[in-house]
Design a protein around this motif. Structure first.
Motif, mmCIF file in Angstrom:
data_model
loop_
_atom_site.group_PDB
_atom_site.id
_atom_site.type_symbol
_atom_site.label_atom_id
_atom_site.label_comp_id
_atom_site.label_asym_id
_atom_site.label_seq_id
_atom_site.Cartn_x
_atom_site.Cartn_y
_atom_site.Cartn_z
ATOM 1 N N ASP A 1 0.833 -1.209 0.000
ATOM 2 C CA ASP A 1 0.000 0.000 0.000
ATOM 3 C C ASP A 1 0.865 1.256 0.000
ATOM 4 O OD1 ASP A 1 0.961 -0.598 2.494
ATOM 5 O OD2 ASP A 1 -0.815 0.118 3.566
ATOM 6 N N HIS A 2 2.075 1.152 0.540
ATOM 7 C CA HIS A 2 3.066 2.228 0.480
ATOM 8 C C HIS A 2 4.383 1.617 -0.009
ATOM 9 C CE1 HIS A 2 0.141 3.948 3.366
ATOM 10 N NE2 HIS A 2 0.456 5.077 2.771
ATOM 11 N N PRO A 3 4.446 1.265 -1.300
ATOM 12 C CA PRO A 3 5.614 0.540 -1.810
ATOM 13 C C PRO A 3 6.867 1.410 -1.833
ATOM 14 C CG PRO A 3 4.200 1.195 -3.618
ATOM 15 C CD PRO A 3 3.450 1.543 -2.356
ATOM 16 N N LEU A 4 8.006 0.726 -1.838
ATOM 17 C CA LEU A 4 9.306 1.400 -1.870
ATOM 18 C C LEU A 4 9.943 1.155 -3.237
ATOM 19 C CD1 LEU A 4 10.433 0.287 1.686
ATOM 20 C CD2 LEU A 4 9.496 2.513 1.027
ATOM 21 N N ALA A 5 10.321 2.243 -3.899
ATOM 22 C CA ALA A 5 10.837 2.137 -5.259
ATOM 23 C C ALA A 5 12.230 1.524 -5.307
ATOM 24 C CB ALA A 5 10.848 3.519 -5.911
ATOM 25 N N PHE A 6 13.029 1.738 -4.273
ATOM 26 C CA PHE A 6 14.409 1.264 -4.269
ATOM 27 C C PHE A 6 14.665 0.428 -3.009
ATOM 28 C CE2 PHE A 6 14.259 5.336 -6.500
ATOM 29 C CZ PHE A 6 14.799 4.984 -7.732
ATOM 30 N N VAL A 7 15.097 -0.798 -3.206
ATOM 31 C CA VAL A 7 15.422 -1.698 -2.102
ATOM 32 C C VAL A 7 16.681 -2.475 -2.474
ATOM 33 C CG1 VAL A 7 14.697 -3.661 -0.699
ATOM 34 C CG2 VAL A 7 13.008 -1.938 -1.391
ATOM 35 N N THR A 8 17.711 -2.393 -1.644
ATOM 36 C CA THR A 8 18.926 -3.175 -1.839
ATOM 37 C C THR A 8 19.280 -3.843 -0.519
ATOM 38 O OG1 THR A 8 20.327 -1.249 -1.344
ATOM 39 C CG2 THR A 8 19.832 -1.686 -3.658
ATOM 40 N N TRP B 1 24.593 -16.782 4.387
ATOM 41 C CA TRP B 1 23.171 -16.738 4.047
ATOM 42 C C TRP B 1 22.983 -16.416 2.570
ATOM 43 C CZ3 TRP B 1 19.018 -17.488 7.506
ATOM 44 C CH2 TRP B 1 19.379 -17.641 8.849
ATOM 45 N N ASP B 2 21.977 -17.050 1.971
ATOM 46 C CA ASP B 2 21.547 -16.707 0.617
ATOM 47 C C ASP B 2 20.365 -15.744 0.723
ATOM 48 O OD1 ASP B 2 23.406 -18.503 -0.521
ATOM 49 O OD2 ASP B 2 22.003 -20.176 -0.224
ATOM 50 N N VAL B 3 20.287 -14.811 -0.206
ATOM 51 C CA VAL B 3 19.203 -13.834 -0.164
ATOM 52 C C VAL B 3 18.510 -13.782 -1.522
ATOM 53 C CG1 VAL B 3 20.763 -11.932 -0.760
ATOM 54 C CG2 VAL B 3 18.575 -11.440 0.357
ATOM 55 N N LYS B 4 17.197 -13.664 -1.489
ATOM 56 C CA LYS B 4 16.399 -13.557 -2.709
ATOM 57 C C LYS B 4 15.426 -12.399 -2.556
ATOM 58 C CE LYS B 4 13.206 -16.073 -5.739
ATOM 59 N NZ LYS B 4 12.451 -17.333 -5.954
ATOM 60 N N VAL B 5 15.510 -11.461 -3.480
ATOM 61 C CA VAL B 5 14.630 -10.294 -3.489
ATOM 62 C C VAL B 5 13.564 -10.512 -4.554
ATOM 63 C CG1 VAL B 5 14.474 -7.799 -3.776
ATOM 64 C CG2 VAL B 5 16.518 -8.802 -2.725
ATOM 65 N N THR B 6 12.298 -10.462 -4.159
ATOM 66 C CA THR B 6 11.182 -10.719 -5.074
ATOM 67 C C THR B 6 10.421 -9.431 -5.364
ATOM 68 O OG1 THR B 6 10.919 -12.974 -4.234
ATOM 69 C CG2 THR B 6 9.062 -12.038 -5.432
ATOM 70 N N GLU B 7 10.223 -9.152 -6.646
ATOM 71 C CA GLU B 7 9.407 -8.014 -7.062
ATOM 72 C C GLU B 7 8.086 -8.522 -7.609
ATOM 73 O OE1 GLU B 7 11.352 -5.417 -9.745
ATOM 74 O OE2 GLU B 7 13.012 -4.946 -8.387
ATOM 75 N N GLY B 8 7.049 -7.724 -7.423
ATOM 76 C CA GLY B 8 5.736 -8.122 -7.905
ATOM 77 C C GLY B 8 4.920 -6.927 -8.344
ATOM 78 N N LYS B 9 3.857 -7.208 -9.062
ATOM 79 C CA LYS B 9 2.967 -6.147 -9.536
ATOM 80 C C LYS B 9 2.091 -5.680 -8.383
ATOM 81 C CE LYS B 9 0.028 -5.033 -13.488
ATOM 82 N NZ LYS B 9 1.017 -4.070 -14.011
ATOM 83 N N LEU B 10 1.965 -4.375 -8.259
ATOM 84 C CA LEU B 10 1.174 -3.797 -7.176
ATOM 85 C C LEU B 10 -0.312 -3.889 -7.498
ATOM 86 C CD1 LEU B 10 3.339 -0.606 -6.514
ATOM 87 C CD2 LEU B 10 3.353 -2.752 -5.228
ATOM 88 N N GLU C 1 5.352 -1.751 -10.131
ATOM 89 C CA GLU C 1 5.980 -2.921 -9.532
ATOM 90 C C GLU C 1 6.942 -2.475 -8.456
ATOM 91 O OE1 GLU C 1 7.838 -5.356 -12.444
ATOM 92 O OE2 GLU C 1 5.953 -6.042 -13.345
ATOM 93 N N ALA C 2 7.094 -3.305 -7.447
ATOM 94 C CA ALA C 2 7.990 -2.979 -6.339
ATOM 95 C C ALA C 2 8.390 -4.272 -5.636
ATOM 96 C CB ALA C 2 7.322 -2.022 -5.360
ATOM 97 N N VAL C 3 9.363 -4.161 -4.748
ATOM 98 C CA VAL C 3 9.789 -5.316 -3.956
ATOM 99 C C VAL C 3 8.661 -5.703 -3.004
ATOM 100 C CG1 VAL C 3 11.397 -6.107 -2.190
ATOM 101 C CG2 VAL C 3 12.227 -4.772 -4.124
ATOM 102 N N THR C 4 8.285 -6.955 -3.057
ATOM 103 C CA THR C 4 7.205 -7.443 -2.197
ATOM 104 C C THR C 4 7.712 -8.280 -1.019
ATOM 105 O OG1 THR C 4 6.899 -9.350 -3.656
ATOM 106 C CG2 THR C 4 5.510 -7.409 -4.044
ATOM 107 N N LYS C 5 8.884 -8.902 -1.187
ATOM 108 C CA LYS C 5 9.444 -9.658 -0.062
ATOM 109 C C LYS C 5 10.931 -9.915 -0.286
ATOM 110 C CE LYS C 5 8.267 -14.306 -1.781
ATOM 111 N NZ LYS C 5 7.563 -15.576 -1.450
ATOM 112 N N VAL C 6 11.620 -10.150 0.827
ATOM 113 C CA VAL C 6 13.034 -10.522 0.821
ATOM 114 C C VAL C 6 13.180 -11.750 1.707
ATOM 115 C CG1 VAL C 6 15.400 -9.809 1.329
ATOM 116 C CG2 VAL C 6 13.746 -8.124 0.478
#
Length: 238
Positions: free
Chosen positions: A67-74, A81-90, A103-108
């Protein structure tokens, strides 16, 4: 003697009760620091403590607000640890200073590592631009243990202010600090402020002039003395 023993027993029981009440709060998954400025970019760390004595935390999944997406996520790499950044359609496009965000990051998700009993791990994320139309962002987090147990830290804050059983990590957003400018000096104050710096210069100039005058006089006296000495030598020789 019996009184001292009873007092010690009561004190020990009170200490144990206090520790028992405090431990659950300390074991929550939290976001550090807990606040940031609206409209800014920030770096935070999701602090994940291990609550179990017989299992290790092996997976952490953090959901990002849509509802308040973040345009930039790093994300910052975490050794082991392995990391996976998932983007999805809002659900609906969101207007930002950089245009409509669809579209924005939905989960890490962090996996493959291990948080052993009695330890905690911090997972750092840089993100922005933070919204200006809300004062709180929630990041529901799922914690998975090596024994297969899954704990969801996803409860929203209660209306009465009391803490939920499994509160979601929350980032408080505060208004940006106003830029403060130094007050301009008044015309009357300017000469007064300048006078201390001007006075020493004047004194220094006068002292320099006096020194030069004395030096010049000494030079003249020296020349006269040299001339008289020369004349004296001539008379003696004559």
């Amino acid at each position: 003697m019996s009184f001292v023993r009873r007092a010690a027993t009561v004190l020990a029981a009170a200490t144990a009760l206090t520790a028992g009440l405090a431990l659950p709060a300390l074991a929550h998954v939290t976001i550090q620091p807990g606040s940031a400025e609206q409209g800014a970019f920030t770096k935070v760390a999701f602090r994940v403590p291990n609550e179990r004595d017989d299992a290790s935390t092996v997976k952490v999944e953090v959901a990002f607000p849509t509802d308040h997406p973040l345009a930039f996520v790093t994300v910052k790499p975490v050794p082991g640890w392995d990391v996976k950044v998932t983007e999805g359609k809002l659900p609906a496009p969101v207007k930002t200073e950089y245009g409509d965000l669809e579209e924005a990051v939905t989960k890490v998700v962090w996996s493959g590592g291990e948080i052993k009993p009695g330890q905690f791990q911090e997972f750092e994320v840089s993100m922005g631009q933070l919204p200006k139309d809300t004062d709180t962002l929630l990041f529901p987090t799922t914690q998975e243990y090596s024994g297969g147990e899954v704990v969801k830290w996803a409860d929203a804050p209660k209306a009465d202010g009391t803490e939920a059983e499994h509160p979601a990590p929350a980032l408080k957003l505060v208004p940006a600090a106003a830029t403060t400018t130094a007050p301009s000096a008044s015309p009357a104050a300017a000469p007064a402020a300048a006078s201390p710096s001007v006075a020493p210069v004047a004194a220094e100039s006068s002292s320099d002039g006096t020194a030069r005058l004395l030096g010049g006089a000494g030079l003249v006296v020296g020349v006269i003395g040299a001339v008289l000495g020369a004349l004296g030598l001539r008379r003696r020789s004559a």
